[in-house]
Design a protein around this motif. Sequence first.
Motif, PDB file in Angstrom:
ATOM      1  N   GLN A  35      -2.581   5.476   1.796  1.00  0.00           N
ATOM      2  CA  GLN A  35      -3.777   4.356   2.465  1.00  0.00           C
ATOM      3  C   GLN A  35      -3.200   3.530   3.922  1.00  0.00           C
ATOM      4  OE1 GLN A  35      -2.893   1.281  -0.247  1.00  0.00           O
ATOM      5  NE2 GLN A  35      -4.642   1.915  -1.511  1.00  0.00           N
ATOM      6  N   LYS A  36      -1.755   3.664   4.317  1.00  0.00           N
ATOM      7  CA  LYS A  36      -1.134   3.781   5.924  1.00  0.00           C
ATOM      8  C   LYS A  36      -2.220   4.797   6.672  1.00  0.00           C
ATOM      9  CE  LYS A  36       1.356  -0.504   4.485  1.00  0.00           C
ATOM     10  NZ  LYS A  36       1.188  -1.287   5.791  1.00  0.00           N
ATOM     11  N   GLY A  53      -8.386   6.022  10.370  1.00  0.00           N
ATOM     12  CA  GLY A  53      -9.597   5.532  10.771  1.00  0.00           C
ATOM     13  C   GLY A  53      -9.608   4.869  11.932  1.00  0.00           C
ATOM     14  N   THR A  54      -8.237   4.440  12.057  1.00  0.00           N
ATOM     15  CA  THR A  54      -8.174   2.771  14.174  1.00  0.00           C
ATOM     16  C   THR A  54      -8.605   4.209  14.883  1.00  0.00           C
ATOM     17  OG1 THR A  54      -7.589   1.822  12.415  1.00  0.00           O
ATOM     18  CG2 THR A  54      -7.238   1.361  15.312  1.00  0.00           C
ATOM     19  N   GLN A  82       0.946  -1.120   0.266  1.00  0.00           N
ATOM     20  CA  GLN A  82       0.027   0.096   0.150  1.00  0.00           C
ATOM     21  C   GLN A  82       0.554   1.227  -0.516  1.00  0.00           C
ATOM     22  OE1 GLN A  82      -2.342  -0.668   3.587  1.00  0.00           O
ATOM     23  NE2 GLN A  82      -3.745  -1.807   2.482  1.00  0.00           N
ATOM     24  N   THR A  99      -4.544   6.558   5.609  1.00  0.00           N
ATOM     25  CA  THR A  99      -6.453   6.561   5.861  1.00  0.00           C
ATOM     26  C   THR A  99      -6.217   5.193   7.387  1.00  0.00           C
ATOM     27  OG1 THR A  99      -6.557   6.304   3.790  1.00  0.00           O
ATOM     28  CG2 THR A  99      -7.740   5.525   4.592  1.00  0.00           C
ATOM     29  N   TRP A 100      -5.472   3.429   6.874  1.00  0.00           N
ATOM     30  CA  TRP A 100      -6.169   3.007   7.833  1.00  0.00           C
ATOM     31  C   TRP A 100      -5.446   2.801   9.834  1.00  0.00           C
ATOM     32  CZ3 TRP A 100      -8.739  -1.435   7.381  1.00  0.00           C
ATOM     33  CH2 TRP A 100      -8.908  -2.160   6.192  1.00  0.00           C
ATOM     34  N   VAL A 101      -4.354   4.566   9.701  1.00  0.00           N
ATOM     35  CA  VAL A 101      -4.235   4.745  10.805  1.00  0.00           C
ATOM     36  C   VAL A 101      -5.609   5.524  11.737  1.00  0.00           C
ATOM     37  CG1 VAL A 101      -2.453   5.643  12.489  1.00  0.00           C
ATOM     38  CG2 VAL A 101      -2.200   4.187  10.975  1.00  0.00           C
TER      39      VAL A 101
END
Length: 112
Positions: A53-54, A60-61, A49, A56-58
Motif C-alpha cells: 500500500q505504501k 501513484g504520486t 498499511q 502504491t501511494w508513492v
Amino acid sequence: MLYGFLLTLFILASLLLILVILIQQGKSSMGLGNLGGGAQMLFGGSGGQDIFQKMTWVLGTIFIFGSLILSLMKTHHGRELRYLARRGIENPINSPLAQPQEPTTPDLPEQQ
C-alpha cells in the motif's frame, strides 16, 4: 533527450504500479498478496498499511506528477515549433540551415 529519459522512467513507474496493485492483498484475502508473506506490516500487525500500500501511494504520486511534467514539456515543445513555423523555419532538424548545401556550379554558356 531529457523528454525521452523521463518518458522511459514514467513507463517503468507505470508498469511497476500495475504490478504492485495486482500483488496487493484484497479485503477478502483473495489476491496474489498471499504468496509474498502475508504478515508484512509496517506499523505493527493490527494498524497501518502494509508495504504494498505504501508503494502504491508513492508510485501513484510519481505517476500523477510525471504525467503532469511530461504534458507540460510536450506543450512547451509544441509552442516552440509553432513559433519557429511563424518565423519561417518549419522544423529545426529539417531546416535548410541544418542540412549541408550541395555545391552548385554556375551554368556557363556553351562555346562553339
